[in-house]
Write an enzyme that holds these catalytic residues in place. Structure first.
Site, PDB file in Angstrom:
ATOM      1  CE  LYS A  43      -3.691  -2.266   2.619  1.00 42.70           C
ATOM      2  NZ  LYS A  43      -4.702  -2.320   1.548  1.00 42.70           N
ATOM      3  NE  ARG A  95     -10.004 -10.906  -2.715  1.00 46.15           N
ATOM      4  CZ  ARG A  95     -10.359 -10.015  -3.634  1.00 46.15           C
ATOM      5  NH1 ARG A  95     -10.492 -10.380  -4.898  1.00 46.15           N
ATOM      6  NH2 ARG A  95     -10.570  -8.753  -3.296  1.00 46.15           N
TER       7      ARG A  95
END
Length: 523
Positions: A301, A376
């Site tokens: 990020k 996920r």
């Protein structure tokens, strides 16, 4: 309802594992009453010295304002004139404040509109708005609530409790917490008191979830959160907590969960909390993303504002724990299992690389195209565990999963995905009842969006929110399943409504309500 002891604890020893210096010595044991110093009393008693008197006024079609007949004629006339000047009609949220009325028993009078109808979520917000104003103004508060139902009064008190939470464990000199008594004068004090008691386990679940969300990443790593959760449920006779260590996670074949944390000194854990309130029936499973800090891995990020709050990436897992605690606290006649995969997505020489292939618990080979799509991956093994090991009759997963969800529906709604209309109907109703609104997005026809040339599936695709949902659906297989993408809903930089600044415990109330709705429908 049986009120049970519950605690929230982190020991110094746990938090100093691997030499982490804790800025605040420990999260102390905390019951509901330790979180909130305010008190609510529901018996009707006359008071001669009141700091704030709140008069709740409904909106009438003819525009009339009903004032208590026990007040003298001069006082009623004075108040009526002031309300007329302010064009007060009783519309929901309207408020007029009057100070130092002559020969009046309250220092302040707040006349507050409740509208023509007062739904539960609106009552909670109204209570929260009162709490926001009362913090430093009062010790004794009386609320005239004639005409409101016991559940509406309880909802207002619940909203006040939720707003009065503080996370001040890292403050060197915490500000005093709100400390006042609210006397509710309604039509049936006993009924209101009983209704309010039902809200306390729910509020406590929210408080625990907020604590977990707010805990910084270097203190709230997987082992610490797992042990915190064990302590939090230790006082509940009907909750069994199981913690799988990194070695056990690996031995059980949960390679997707293990792979996300393999670059960190804090490896993956799996937390399972099972509440038995429904006899021998198969449980409803709640699976929550517990990524305790997310750097994005090698897909780092790069936005400072984004990475600065990545301890909130465990908000889904916090919501699951809080919901199970809430249901157990109110003795709900349901079996519920909470599954929280816990990870720490960091970079090192041993971290998962873009293009690596991980093997999930069900044997699925996953091409990791993007290491920042880690939620996920850990949920895949959590869903597999719920389906394969717990034989869940239905599964709801919840996660701060995709930025695409925020782009699609913003932060006023969570996005929900499912092919099962009964799950969706129960979830939409739960959202309306709690004010944690959901909006359904389509699962199809997006065939092929997670296909991989290298492995069985890949962990990204387009559209992004649908790719995440389709990925998770793969692991639920034929078990009734619903996915909640709560990205953007878990945290606020400032207080808003029932939420103070910081982690807000979003999802606790939604999940608990959904479980009860879904079960009550005979599913």
């Amino acid at each position: 309802m049986s009120m049970k002891k519950s605690v929230l604890a982190l020991t110094l020893g746990t938090l100093l594992t691997a030499g982490v210096a804790l800025q605040n010595e420990a999260l102390a044991q905390a019951s509901f009453n330790d979180y909130v110093q305010t008190q609510h009393k529901f018996e009707h008693q006359h008071m001669n010295d009141v700091d704030v008197l709140v008069l709740l006024v409904a909106e009438n079609e003819d525009g009339s304002i009903a004032l208590p007949q026990m007040w003298d004629a001069d006082t009623r006339a004075m108040i009526a004139n002031a309300l007329e000047l302010e064009e007060f009609t009783g519309k929901q949220g309207q408020q007029v404040e009057l100070l130092a009325l002559p020969n009046f028993y309250a220092k302040r009078l707040w006349v507050v509109g409740t509208g023509s109808e007062l739904a539960r979520a609106d009552a909670e917000k109204l209570g929260a708005s009162l709490a926001a104003q009362l913090n430093d103004k009062a010790e004794t508060v009386v609320v005239h609530a004639k005409g409101l139902s016991d559940t509406q009064i309880a909802a207002m008190a619940h909203g006040m409790d939720l707003r009065n939470y503080r996370f001040d464990k890292y403050k060197s000199e915490p500000a005093p917490r709100p400390d006042y008594t609210v006397h509710w004068h309604g039509d049936d004090g006993d009924a209101a008191a009983a209704a309010y008691a039902q809200t306390q386990p729910l509020a406590h679940g929210v408080f625990v979830a907020r604590d977990i969300i707010n805990l910084p990443g270097s203190d709230g790593y997987p082992q610490a959160i797992a042990e915190l959760a064990q302590e939090a449920v230790s006082g509940y006779d009907d909750i069994k907590a199981t913690v799988y260590t990194p070695e056990q996670v690996k031995e059980m074949g949960m390679g997707a969960l293990y792979g996300v944390s393999q670059g960190s000194q804090h490896k993956a854990y799996l937390l399972v909390v099972e509440y038995s309130g429904g006899g021998d029936e198969a449980p409803i499973a709640l699976v929550g993303k517990g990524n305790t800090f997310d750097t994005g891995g090698y897909n780092l990020k790069t936005s400072g504002s984004s990475i600065a709050r990545m301890q909130t990436d465990k908000a889904g897992g916090a919501a699951v724990l809080g919901a199970v605690m809430a249901l157990a606290g109110k003795d709900a006649p349901i079996n519920v299992a909470g599954v929280v995969p816990l990870s720490h997505n960091l970079i090192s020489g041993s971290a998962t690389l873009p293009g690596d292939v991980l093997i999930a618990g069900d044997g699925t080979r996953i091409e990791v195209v993007n290491t920042d799509a880690e939620g996920r991956l850990i949920l895949a093994d959590g869903i597999w565990y719920a389906r394969d090991k717990l034989n869940a009759r239905a599964i709801a997963d919840i996660a701060t999963l995709t930025g695409s969800k925020v782009g699609a529906v913003g932060t006023d709604y969570s996005a929900v995905f499912s092919d099962h209309e009964d799950l969706l109907a129960a979830m939409k109703t739960a959202g309306e009842e709690t004010g944690e609104l959901v909006w359904q997005l389509p699962l199809g026809p997006y065939d092929g969006i997670i296909d991989s040339w290298l492995a069985d599936v890949q962990n990204v695709g387009s559209p992004g929110a649908q790719a995440g949902a389709r990925f998770l659906q793969h692991f639920a297989k034929d078990t009734p399943w619903i996915h909640i993408d709560m990205a953007g809903n878990a945290y606020g930089t400032g207080a808003n409504g029932i939420h103070p600044a910081g982690g807000n415990g979003y999802g606790v109330r939604l999940l608990a309500e959904w479980v009860e709705n879904y079960n009550a429908a005979g599913n």
